[in-house]
Motif scaffolding. Sequence first.
Motif, PDB file in Angstrom:
ATOM      1  N   SER A 159       0.185   8.889   0.695  1.00 39.58           N
ATOM      2  CA  SER A 159       1.611   9.124   0.780  1.00 39.58           C
ATOM      3  C   SER A 159       1.990   8.960   2.247  1.00 39.58           C
ATOM      4  O   SER A 159       1.609   9.787   3.078  1.00 39.58           O
TER       5      SER A 159
ATOM      6  N   GLN B 270       5.823   6.014  -3.184  1.00 40.73           N
ATOM      7  CA  GLN B 270       5.246   7.208  -2.546  1.00 40.73           C
ATOM      8  C   GLN B 270       3.870   7.442  -3.124  1.00 40.73           C
ATOM      9  O   GLN B 270       3.375   6.649  -3.931  1.00 40.73           O
ATOM     10  N   GLY B 271       3.224   8.546  -2.719  1.00 40.64           N
ATOM     11  CA  GLY B 271       1.828   8.759  -3.075  1.00 40.64           C
ATOM     12  C   GLY B 271       1.566   8.811  -4.574  1.00 40.64           C
ATOM     13  O   GLY B 271       0.605   8.229  -5.079  1.00 40.64           O
ATOM     14  N   ARG B 272       2.440   9.503  -5.293  1.00 41.80           N
ATOM     15  CA  ARG B 272       2.169   9.695  -6.724  1.00 41.80           C
ATOM     16  C   ARG B 272       2.228   8.395  -7.507  1.00 41.80           C
ATOM     17  O   ARG B 272       1.622   8.282  -8.573  1.00 41.80           O
TER      18      ARG B 272
ATOM     19  N   ARG C 238      -3.197  13.140   4.833  1.00 40.68           N
ATOM     20  CA  ARG C 238      -3.216  13.744   6.181  1.00 40.68           C
ATOM     21  C   ARG C 238      -4.486  13.354   6.922  1.00 40.68           C
ATOM     22  O   ARG C 238      -5.164  14.179   7.533  1.00 40.68           O
TER      23      ARG C 238
ATOM     24  N   LYS D 211       3.583  11.638   4.836  1.00 36.43           N
ATOM     25  CA  LYS D 211       2.874  12.638   5.651  1.00 36.43           C
ATOM     26  C   LYS D 211       2.432  11.943   6.951  1.00 36.43           C
ATOM     27  O   LYS D 211       3.251  11.677   7.810  1.00 36.43           O
TER      28      LYS D 211
ATOM     29  N   ASN E 209      -4.876  19.834   0.961  1.00 37.88           N
ATOM     30  CA  ASN E 209      -3.552  20.466   0.967  1.00 37.88           C
ATOM     31  C   ASN E 209      -3.528  21.737   0.124  1.00 37.88           C
ATOM     32  O   ASN E 209      -3.258  22.827   0.629  1.00 37.88           O
TER      33      ASN E 209
ATOM     34  N   ASP F 253      -7.893  10.730  -1.024  1.00 38.29           N
ATOM     35  CA  ASP F 253      -6.464  11.043  -1.012  1.00 38.29           C
ATOM     36  C   ASP F 253      -6.181  11.278   0.469  1.00 38.29           C
ATOM     37  O   ASP F 253      -6.512  12.324   1.027  1.00 38.29           O
TER      38      ASP F 253
HETATM   39  C1  LIG Z   1      -2.723  15.848  -0.868  1.00 32.83           C
HETATM   40  C2  LIG Z   1      -1.543  15.175  -1.488  1.00 32.83           C
HETATM   41  N1  LIG Z   1      -1.737  14.174  -2.376  1.00 32.83           N
HETATM   42  C3  LIG Z   1      -0.713  13.523  -2.946  1.00 32.83           C
HETATM   43  C4  LIG Z   1       0.602  13.858  -2.668  1.00 32.83           C
HETATM   44  C5  LIG Z   1       1.714  13.115  -3.366  1.00 32.83           C
HETATM   45  O1  LIG Z   1       2.462  12.333  -2.493  1.00 32.83           O
HETATM   46  P1  LIG Z   1       4.007  12.001  -2.788  1.00 32.83           P
HETATM   47  O2  LIG Z   1       4.766  13.272  -2.649  1.00 32.83           O
HETATM   48  O3  LIG Z   1       4.378  10.990  -1.756  1.00 32.83           O
HETATM   49  O4  LIG Z   1       4.101  11.451  -4.174  1.00 32.83           O
HETATM   50  C6  LIG Z   1       0.850  14.900  -1.766  1.00 32.83           C
HETATM   51  C7  LIG Z   1       2.242  15.298  -1.479  1.00 32.83           C
HETATM   52  O5  LIG Z   1       2.526  16.351  -0.962  1.00 32.83           O
HETATM   53  C8  LIG Z   1      -0.253  15.561  -1.163  1.00 32.83           C
HETATM   54  O6  LIG Z   1      -0.066  16.557  -0.281  1.00 32.83           O
END
Ligand SMILES: Cc1ncc(COP(=O)(O)O)c(C=O)c1O
Length: 451
Positions: free
Chosen positions: A256, A100-102, A219, A259, A187, A216
Amino acid sequence: MPTKTIIEPFRIKSVEPIRWTTRKQREALLRAAHYNLFLLPADDVLIDLLTDSGTGAMSTHQWAAVMEGDESYAGSKSFERFRLSVQEIFGYKHVIPTHQGRAAERILFNVMCKHGDVVPNNTHFDTTRANVEFVGAEALDIPIAEARQPSLKLPFKGNMDVTALEEVIARVGRQRVPLVMLTVTNNSGGGQPVSMENAKAVSAVCRKHKIPLYFDACRFAENAYFIKLREMGYESETPKQIAQEMFALGDGCTMSAKKDGMANIGGFLCTNDEVLARQEKDLLILTEGYPTYGGLAGRDLEAIAVGVQESLEEDYLRYRIASTAYLGNHLSEAGVPIVEPPGGHAIYLDARAFLSHIPQPQFPGVALAAELYLEGGIRSVEIGTLMFADAAQMDLVRLAIPRRVYTQSHIDYVVEIILGVWKRREQIKGMHLTYEAPFLRHFTAHLEPVA
Ligand SMILES: Cc1ncc(COP(=O)(O)O)c(C=O)c1O
Protein backbone atom coordinates in the motif's frame (compact mmCIF):
# COMPACT_ATOMS: atom_id res chain seq x y z
CA MET A 1 27.96 15.46 16.46
CA PRO A 2 24.37 14.20 16.94
CA THR A 3 22.12 16.50 19.01
CA LYS A 4 19.62 15.45 21.69
CA THR A 5 16.71 17.25 20.07
CA ILE A 6 15.47 15.58 16.93
CA ILE A 7 13.63 18.12 14.80
CA GLU A 8 11.16 17.72 11.96
CA PRO A 9 13.42 17.49 8.88
CA PHE A 10 11.25 19.89 6.85
CA ARG A 11 9.85 23.41 6.81
CA ILE A 12 6.12 24.01 6.38
CA LYS A 13 5.10 25.67 3.14
CA SER A 14 1.36 25.21 3.16
CA VAL A 15 -0.93 24.90 6.17
CA GLU A 16 -4.35 23.35 6.68
CA PRO A 17 -6.47 24.75 9.56
CA ILE A 18 -7.95 22.31 12.08
CA ARG A 19 -11.24 22.98 13.87
CA TRP A 20 -12.09 23.01 17.59
CA THR A 21 -15.39 21.66 18.90
CA THR A 22 -16.82 21.76 22.43
CA ARG A 23 -17.33 18.66 24.54
CA LYS A 24 -21.10 19.11 24.22
CA GLN A 25 -20.81 19.18 20.41
CA ARG A 26 -18.60 16.09 20.48
CA GLU A 27 -21.14 14.20 22.61
CA ALA A 28 -23.83 14.87 19.99
CA LEU A 29 -21.47 14.10 17.10
CA LEU A 30 -20.42 10.79 18.65
CA ARG A 31 -24.03 9.75 19.25
CA ALA A 32 -24.87 10.59 15.63
CA ALA A 33 -21.87 8.48 14.52
CA HIS A 34 -23.18 5.51 16.57
CA TYR A 35 -19.99 5.57 18.67
CA ASN A 36 -18.01 4.45 15.60
CA LEU A 37 -15.24 6.96 14.84
CA PHE A 38 -15.13 5.86 11.18
CA LEU A 39 -18.58 7.43 10.84
CA LEU A 40 -17.48 10.91 12.04
CA PRO A 41 -16.97 13.72 9.52
CA ALA A 42 -13.22 14.46 9.47
CA ASP A 43 -13.95 18.16 9.91
CA ASP A 44 -15.23 17.42 13.42
CA VAL A 45 -11.91 15.85 14.41
CA LEU A 46 -9.11 17.99 15.87
CA ILE A 47 -6.17 15.56 15.74
CA ASP A 48 -6.78 12.68 13.36
CA LEU A 49 -4.79 9.60 14.33
CA LEU A 50 -7.26 7.16 12.75
CA THR A 51 -4.62 5.99 10.32
CA ASP A 52 -1.24 6.74 8.81
CA SER A 53 -2.61 5.45 5.52
CA GLY A 54 -2.85 8.04 2.75
CA THR A 55 -2.89 10.85 5.30
CA GLY A 56 0.73 11.99 4.96
CA ALA A 57 1.97 15.30 3.60
CA MET A 58 3.71 15.12 0.23
CA SER A 59 7.03 16.85 -0.34
CA THR A 60 7.80 19.65 -2.79
CA HIS A 61 9.57 17.03 -4.95
CA GLN A 62 6.43 14.89 -5.02
CA TRP A 63 4.20 17.82 -5.94
CA ALA A 64 6.63 18.77 -8.70
CA ALA A 65 6.57 15.18 -9.97
CA VAL A 66 2.75 15.26 -9.95
CA MET A 67 2.94 17.96 -12.65
CA GLU A 68 4.99 15.57 -14.79
CA GLY A 69 2.18 12.99 -14.74
CA ASP A 70 1.71 11.38 -18.13
CA GLU A 71 -1.95 10.41 -18.37
CA SER A 72 -1.61 8.20 -21.46
CA TYR A 73 -3.78 5.12 -21.18
CA ALA A 74 -1.04 2.69 -22.21
CA GLY A 75 2.75 2.82 -21.83
CA SER A 76 2.95 6.17 -20.04
CA LYS A 77 6.30 7.69 -19.04
CA SER A 78 4.97 7.88 -15.48
CA PHE A 79 4.58 4.11 -15.34
CA GLU A 80 8.19 3.69 -16.45
CA ARG A 81 9.44 6.04 -13.73
CA PHE A 82 7.25 4.26 -11.17
CA ARG A 83 8.41 0.80 -12.29
CA LEU A 84 12.10 1.72 -12.23
CA SER A 85 11.88 3.36 -8.81
CA VAL A 86 9.97 0.40 -7.29
CA GLN A 87 12.27 -2.15 -8.92
CA GLU A 88 15.40 -0.42 -7.65
CA ILE A 89 14.23 -1.02 -4.07
CA PHE A 90 12.10 -4.15 -4.29
CA GLY A 91 13.97 -5.97 -7.04
CA TYR A 92 11.03 -8.02 -8.38
CA LYS A 93 10.55 -8.68 -12.12
CA HIS A 94 6.92 -7.61 -12.41
CA VAL A 95 5.45 -4.46 -10.88
CA ILE A 96 1.67 -4.20 -11.15
CA PRO A 97 0.11 -0.91 -10.00
CA THR A 98 -3.15 -1.02 -8.03
CA HIS A 99 -5.37 1.66 -6.51
CA GLN A 100 -4.32 0.61 -2.99
CA GLY A 101 -2.96 -2.30 -0.98
CA ARG A 102 -6.14 -4.33 -0.69
CA ALA A 103 -6.57 -4.43 -4.46
CA ALA A 104 -3.12 -6.04 -4.70
CA GLU A 105 -4.19 -8.50 -1.98
CA ARG A 106 -7.45 -9.37 -3.72
CA ILE A 107 -5.66 -10.11 -6.98
CA LEU A 108 -2.84 -12.07 -5.31
CA PHE A 109 -5.13 -14.33 -3.26
CA ASN A 110 -7.57 -14.83 -6.15
CA VAL A 111 -4.74 -16.06 -8.32
CA MET A 112 -2.81 -18.09 -5.72
CA CYS A 113 -5.40 -19.47 -3.26
CA LYS A 114 -8.42 -21.72 -3.32
CA HIS A 115 -10.98 -23.01 -0.85
CA GLY A 116 -9.38 -25.00 1.98
CA ASP A 117 -5.90 -23.44 1.63
CA VAL A 118 -4.00 -21.97 4.58
CA VAL A 119 -2.01 -18.72 4.43
CA PRO A 120 0.40 -18.26 7.36
CA ASN A 121 1.47 -14.69 8.23
CA ASN A 122 3.11 -13.13 11.29
CA THR A 123 -0.19 -11.23 11.64
CA HIS A 124 -2.66 -10.57 8.85
CA PHE A 125 -3.91 -7.01 8.60
CA ASP A 126 -7.73 -6.80 8.54
CA THR A 127 -8.03 -6.36 4.76
CA THR A 128 -5.46 -9.11 4.18
CA ARG A 129 -7.38 -11.50 6.43
CA ALA A 130 -10.67 -10.59 4.76
CA ASN A 131 -9.26 -11.11 1.27
CA VAL A 132 -7.80 -14.52 2.19
CA GLU A 133 -11.09 -15.58 3.77
CA PHE A 134 -13.10 -14.24 0.83
CA VAL A 135 -11.56 -16.93 -1.43
CA GLY A 136 -12.36 -19.60 1.18
CA ALA A 137 -8.83 -19.98 2.55
CA GLU A 138 -7.74 -19.74 6.18
CA ALA A 139 -5.71 -16.70 7.31
CA LEU A 140 -3.44 -18.05 10.04
CA ASP A 141 -1.55 -15.70 12.39
CA ILE A 142 1.66 -17.16 13.82
CA PRO A 143 3.56 -14.32 15.51
CA ILE A 144 6.18 -15.23 18.12
CA ALA A 145 4.53 -15.93 21.49
CA GLU A 146 6.08 -12.78 23.02
CA ALA A 147 4.08 -10.63 20.59
CA ARG A 148 0.96 -11.41 22.64
CA GLN A 149 2.40 -9.77 25.77
CA PRO A 150 1.88 -6.03 25.29
CA SER A 151 4.19 -4.86 28.09
CA LEU A 152 7.17 -6.99 27.06
CA LYS A 153 10.03 -5.01 25.49
CA LEU A 154 11.80 -6.86 22.67
CA PRO A 155 13.60 -5.40 19.65
CA PHE A 156 11.79 -7.53 17.04
CA LYS A 157 8.36 -8.34 18.41
CA GLY A 158 6.96 -8.48 14.86
CA ASN A 159 8.77 -11.75 14.11
CA MET A 160 7.04 -14.88 12.87
CA ASP A 161 7.19 -18.08 14.92
CA VAL A 162 9.33 -20.18 12.57
CA THR A 163 8.74 -23.42 14.49
CA ALA A 164 4.98 -22.84 14.22
CA LEU A 165 5.42 -22.31 10.47
CA GLU A 166 7.15 -25.69 10.12
CA GLU A 167 4.39 -27.28 12.21
CA VAL A 168 1.60 -25.76 10.09
CA ILE A 169 3.18 -27.01 6.87
CA ALA A 170 3.62 -30.50 8.41
CA ARG A 171 0.06 -30.51 9.78
CA VAL A 172 -1.92 -29.31 6.73
CA GLY A 173 0.52 -30.45 4.02
CA ARG A 174 2.56 -28.35 1.60
CA GLN A 175 -0.18 -28.57 -1.07
CA ARG A 176 -2.55 -26.53 1.09
CA VAL A 177 -0.06 -23.71 1.71
CA PRO A 178 0.09 -21.77 -1.57
CA LEU A 179 2.16 -18.94 -0.08
CA VAL A 180 3.52 -17.56 3.18
CA MET A 181 3.26 -13.85 4.00
CA LEU A 182 5.46 -11.72 6.21
CA THR A 183 4.10 -8.30 7.22
CA VAL A 184 6.77 -5.62 7.74
CA THR A 185 6.28 -3.92 10.10
CA ASN A 186 3.62 -5.99 11.83
CA ASN A 187 0.75 -3.47 11.95
CA SER A 188 -1.93 -5.47 13.77
CA GLY A 189 0.73 -6.83 16.12
CA GLY A 190 1.61 -3.32 17.34
CA GLY A 191 3.69 -1.85 14.49
CA GLN A 192 6.60 -4.00 15.60
CA PRO A 193 9.49 -4.76 13.26
CA VAL A 194 10.63 -8.10 11.83
CA SER A 195 14.37 -8.82 12.03
CA MET A 196 16.46 -9.77 9.02
CA GLU A 197 17.38 -12.95 10.88
CA ASN A 198 13.70 -13.88 11.16
CA ALA A 199 13.00 -13.01 7.52
CA LYS A 200 15.95 -15.24 6.53
CA ALA A 201 14.66 -18.10 8.68
CA VAL A 202 11.13 -17.81 7.25
CA SER A 203 12.58 -17.65 3.74
CA ALA A 204 14.68 -20.77 4.38
CA VAL A 205 11.59 -22.75 5.47
CA CYS A 206 9.70 -21.53 2.40
CA ARG A 207 12.58 -22.44 0.06
CA LYS A 208 12.89 -25.89 1.65
CA HIS A 209 9.20 -26.62 0.97
CA LYS A 210 9.16 -24.69 -2.34
CA ILE A 211 6.47 -22.32 -1.02
CA PRO A 212 6.56 -18.74 -2.34
CA LEU A 213 7.22 -16.02 0.25
CA TYR A 214 5.42 -12.69 -0.18
CA PHE A 215 5.98 -9.58 1.88
CA ASP A 216 3.18 -7.29 2.97
CA ALA A 217 5.56 -4.40 2.51
CA CYS A 218 3.46 -1.39 3.59
CA ARG A 219 6.01 -0.12 6.14
CA PHE A 220 9.18 -1.58 4.68
CA ALA A 221 11.24 1.60 5.22
CA GLU A 222 10.38 1.86 8.92
CA ASN A 223 11.18 -1.85 9.29
CA ALA A 224 14.54 -1.35 7.54
CA TYR A 225 15.42 1.51 9.88
CA PHE A 226 14.60 -0.59 12.97
CA ILE A 227 16.98 -3.26 11.62
CA LYS A 228 19.67 -0.61 11.21
CA LEU A 229 19.13 0.56 14.80
CA ARG A 230 18.67 -2.79 16.50
CA GLU A 231 20.20 -5.71 14.57
CA MET A 232 23.90 -6.49 14.78
CA GLY A 233 25.77 -6.13 11.53
CA TYR A 234 23.42 -3.55 9.95
CA GLU A 235 24.64 -0.36 11.68
CA SER A 236 26.50 0.92 8.64
CA GLU A 237 24.05 -0.28 5.97
CA THR A 238 21.65 2.25 4.46
CA PRO A 239 17.91 1.63 4.92
CA LYS A 240 17.73 1.06 1.15
CA GLN A 241 20.41 -1.64 1.25
CA ILE A 242 18.59 -3.32 4.13
CA ALA A 243 15.25 -3.21 2.28
CA GLN A 244 16.88 -4.63 -0.86
CA GLU A 245 18.40 -7.49 1.14
CA MET A 246 15.06 -8.31 2.74
CA PHE A 247 13.05 -8.31 -0.49
CA ALA A 248 15.64 -10.58 -2.13
CA LEU A 249 14.54 -13.25 0.36
CA GLY A 250 11.04 -13.37 -1.14
CA ASP A 251 9.21 -13.96 -4.40
CA GLY A 252 7.00 -10.89 -4.42
CA CYS A 253 5.05 -8.44 -2.32
CA THR A 254 1.85 -6.51 -1.86
CA MET A 255 2.24 -2.83 -1.06
CA SER A 256 0.00 0.00 0.00
CA ALA A 257 1.81 3.12 -1.21
CA LYS A 258 -0.38 5.08 1.22
CA LYS A 259 2.11 4.20 3.95
CA ASP A 260 5.83 4.11 3.12
CA GLY A 261 5.02 5.10 -0.46
CA MET A 262 4.37 8.58 1.03
CA ALA A 263 1.41 9.00 -1.34
CA ASN A 264 -2.25 9.75 -0.68
CA ILE A 265 -3.41 6.84 -2.82
CA GLY A 266 -1.90 3.85 -4.61
CA GLY A 267 -0.35 0.47 -4.21
CA PHE A 268 1.29 -2.34 -6.15
CA LEU A 269 1.73 -6.06 -6.44
CA CYS A 270 5.11 -7.52 -7.35
CA THR A 271 6.10 -11.00 -8.39
CA ASN A 272 9.01 -12.81 -10.00
CA ASP A 273 6.70 -15.45 -11.49
CA GLU A 274 5.91 -15.00 -15.21
CA VAL A 275 2.75 -17.13 -15.20
CA LEU A 276 1.31 -15.53 -12.09
CA ALA A 277 2.11 -12.06 -13.42
CA ARG A 278 0.11 -12.78 -16.57
CA GLN A 279 -2.89 -14.03 -14.58
CA GLU A 280 -2.62 -11.09 -12.20
CA LYS A 281 -2.56 -8.58 -15.05
CA ASP A 282 -5.64 -10.23 -16.59
CA LEU A 283 -7.53 -9.78 -13.32
CA LEU A 284 -6.15 -6.26 -13.01
CA ILE A 285 -7.63 -5.29 -16.37
CA LEU A 286 -11.01 -6.62 -15.25
CA THR A 287 -11.38 -4.33 -12.24
CA GLU A 288 -8.41 -1.98 -11.76
CA GLY A 289 -7.32 -0.93 -15.21
CA TYR A 290 -4.64 -1.41 -17.82
CA PRO A 291 -1.32 -2.74 -16.41
CA THR A 292 0.54 0.55 -16.94
CA TYR A 293 -1.81 2.48 -14.66
CA GLY A 294 -3.84 -0.08 -12.64
CA GLY A 295 -6.48 2.19 -11.16
CA LEU A 296 -4.18 5.18 -10.69
CA ALA A 297 -3.62 8.41 -12.55
CA GLY A 298 -0.18 8.99 -14.07
CA ARG A 299 0.36 11.74 -11.47
CA ASP A 300 -0.23 9.23 -8.65
CA LEU A 301 2.42 6.93 -10.13
CA GLU A 302 4.83 9.89 -10.14
CA ALA A 303 4.11 10.71 -6.49
CA ILE A 304 4.79 7.09 -5.51
CA ALA A 305 7.98 6.90 -7.61
CA VAL A 306 9.41 9.80 -5.58
CA GLY A 307 7.74 8.80 -2.30
CA VAL A 308 9.16 5.27 -1.97
CA GLN A 309 12.65 6.76 -2.29
CA GLU A 310 11.96 9.58 0.21
CA SER A 311 10.67 7.11 2.79
CA LEU A 312 14.16 5.58 2.91
CA GLU A 313 15.99 8.85 3.65
CA GLU A 314 17.75 8.56 6.99
CA ASP A 315 16.94 12.09 8.24
CA TYR A 316 13.29 11.36 7.70
CA LEU A 317 13.38 7.91 9.29
CA ARG A 318 15.31 9.16 12.33
CA TYR A 319 12.62 11.80 12.93
CA ARG A 320 9.79 9.39 12.14
CA ILE A 321 10.85 6.69 14.58
CA ALA A 322 11.91 9.19 17.29
CA SER A 323 8.66 11.17 17.14
CA THR A 324 6.52 8.03 17.46
CA ALA A 325 8.64 6.90 20.43
CA TYR A 326 8.24 10.41 21.97
CA LEU A 327 4.49 9.85 22.27
CA GLY A 328 4.89 6.29 23.55
CA ASN A 329 7.55 7.14 26.13
CA HIS A 330 5.56 10.05 27.59
CA LEU A 331 2.56 7.77 28.07
CA SER A 332 4.39 4.77 29.49
CA GLU A 333 6.38 6.98 31.90
CA ALA A 334 3.01 8.09 33.35
CA GLY A 335 1.94 4.46 33.78
CA VAL A 336 -0.41 4.24 30.78
CA PRO A 337 -0.32 0.67 29.42
CA ILE A 338 0.92 0.64 25.82
CA VAL A 339 2.32 -2.01 23.53
CA GLU A 340 6.04 -1.95 24.23
CA PRO A 341 8.37 -0.97 22.77
CA PRO A 342 6.85 1.88 20.68
CA GLY A 343 6.27 0.80 17.07
CA GLY A 344 7.20 2.62 13.88
CA HIS A 345 4.00 4.29 12.74
CA ALA A 346 1.78 4.19 15.79
CA ILE A 347 1.39 3.87 19.52
CA TYR A 348 -1.04 1.24 20.69
CA LEU A 349 -2.87 1.66 23.99
CA ASP A 350 -3.57 -1.67 25.69
CA ALA A 351 -7.30 -1.19 26.24
CA ARG A 352 -7.76 -4.41 28.24
CA ALA A 353 -5.25 -3.15 30.80
CA PHE A 354 -6.37 0.51 30.55
CA LEU A 355 -10.03 -0.39 31.17
CA SER A 356 -9.59 -3.58 33.16
CA HIS A 357 -13.16 -3.29 34.51
CA ILE A 358 -14.68 -3.65 31.00
CA PRO A 359 -14.99 -7.29 29.84
CA GLN A 360 -13.77 -8.18 26.33
CA PRO A 361 -17.30 -8.74 24.87
CA GLN A 362 -18.05 -5.09 25.79
CA PHE A 363 -15.33 -3.79 23.44
CA PRO A 364 -12.88 -2.02 25.79
CA GLY A 365 -10.99 -0.64 22.76
CA VAL A 366 -14.10 0.97 21.27
CA ALA A 367 -14.98 2.48 24.66
CA LEU A 368 -11.48 3.96 25.04
CA ALA A 369 -11.37 5.34 21.49
CA ALA A 370 -14.77 7.02 22.03
CA GLU A 371 -13.51 8.59 25.25
CA LEU A 372 -10.39 10.07 23.59
CA TYR A 373 -12.67 11.76 21.09
CA LEU A 374 -14.99 13.12 23.79
CA GLU A 375 -12.10 14.38 25.89
CA GLY A 376 -10.06 16.10 23.19
CA GLY A 377 -11.37 15.57 19.66
CA ILE A 378 -8.74 12.90 18.96
CA ARG A 379 -9.65 10.16 16.51
CA SER A 380 -8.00 6.77 16.96
CA VAL A 381 -9.00 3.25 15.96
CA GLU A 382 -9.84 0.06 17.82
CA ILE A 383 -7.83 -2.99 16.80
CA GLY A 384 -9.40 -5.75 18.81
CA THR A 385 -12.70 -7.51 19.40
CA LEU A 386 -14.74 -5.26 17.10
CA MET A 387 -12.23 -5.58 14.25
CA PHE A 388 -11.33 -9.26 14.58
CA ALA A 389 -14.19 -10.79 16.67
CA ASP A 390 -13.08 -14.19 18.02
CA ALA A 391 -9.66 -13.94 16.32
CA ALA A 392 -8.73 -10.88 18.44
CA GLN A 393 -5.67 -11.62 20.52
CA MET A 394 -5.55 -8.20 22.19
CA ASP A 395 -7.78 -5.14 22.51
CA LEU A 396 -5.72 -2.19 21.35
CA VAL A 397 -6.42 1.43 20.50
CA ARG A 398 -4.08 2.57 17.78
CA LEU A 399 -2.87 6.15 17.58
CA ALA A 400 -1.39 6.18 14.09
CA ILE A 401 0.85 9.11 13.21
CA PRO A 402 0.36 10.53 9.70
CA ARG A 403 3.70 11.12 7.98
CA ARG A 404 5.11 14.69 8.16
CA VAL A 405 1.76 16.16 9.33
CA TYR A 406 1.74 16.91 13.06
CA THR A 407 4.38 18.74 15.10
CA GLN A 408 5.64 18.07 18.60
CA SER A 409 3.07 20.41 20.21
CA HIS A 410 0.22 18.44 18.62
CA ILE A 411 1.69 15.31 20.17
CA ASP A 412 2.09 17.05 23.57
CA TYR A 413 -1.64 17.84 23.39
CA VAL A 414 -2.43 14.17 22.64
CA VAL A 415 -0.39 13.12 25.69
CA GLU A 416 -2.28 15.60 27.90
CA ILE A 417 -5.68 14.32 26.73
CA ILE A 418 -4.79 10.66 27.21
CA LEU A 419 -3.46 11.31 30.70
CA GLY A 420 -6.75 13.06 31.54
CA VAL A 421 -8.74 10.00 30.41
CA TRP A 422 -6.34 7.70 32.28
CA LYS A 423 -7.08 9.57 35.55
CA ARG A 424 -10.83 8.95 35.36
CA ARG A 425 -10.73 5.61 33.57
CA GLU A 426 -12.98 3.85 36.11
CA GLN A 427 -15.99 5.95 35.04
CA ILE A 428 -15.81 4.71 31.42
CA LYS A 429 -18.50 2.25 30.32
CA GLY A 430 -18.35 -0.69 27.87
CA MET A 431 -20.20 -0.83 24.53
CA HIS A 432 -22.60 -3.16 22.79
CA LEU A 433 -23.31 -3.63 19.09
CA THR A 434 -26.59 -2.52 17.55
CA TYR A 435 -25.64 -3.21 13.90
CA GLU A 436 -22.89 -5.20 12.16
CA ALA A 437 -22.04 -5.99 8.51
CA PRO A 438 -21.13 -9.60 7.52
CA PHE A 439 -17.42 -8.78 7.03
CA LEU A 440 -15.01 -5.96 7.99
CA ARG A 441 -17.73 -4.94 10.43
CA HIS A 442 -15.65 -2.33 12.27
CA PHE A 443 -15.91 0.14 9.37
CA THR A 444 -19.69 0.45 9.56
CA ALA A 445 -20.75 -1.00 12.94
CA HIS A 446 -23.19 0.86 15.19
CA LEU A 447 -22.66 0.73 18.98
CA GLU A 448 -24.06 2.14 22.20
CA PRO A 449 -22.70 2.41 25.73
CA VAL A 450 -24.02 -0.37 27.96
CA ALA A 451 -26.66 0.80 30.44
C1 LIG B 1 -0.10 -4.16 7.03
C2 LIG B 1 -1.14 -3.66 6.08
N1 LIG B 1 -1.47 -4.41 5.00
C3 LIG B 1 -2.38 -4.01 4.11
C4 LIG B 1 -3.05 -2.81 4.25
C5 LIG B 1 -4.10 -2.42 3.23
O1 LIG B 1 -3.72 -1.32 2.48
P1 LIG B 1 -4.82 -0.33 1.85
O2 LIG B 1 -5.47 0.39 2.98
O3 LIG B 1 -4.04 0.58 0.96
O4 LIG B 1 -5.80 -1.16 1.09
C6 LIG B 1 -2.76 -2.01 5.36
C7 LIG B 1 -3.49 -0.74 5.56
O5 LIG B 1 -3.51 -0.16 6.61
C8 LIG B 1 -1.78 -2.45 6.29
O6 LIG B 1 -1.45 -1.71 7.36
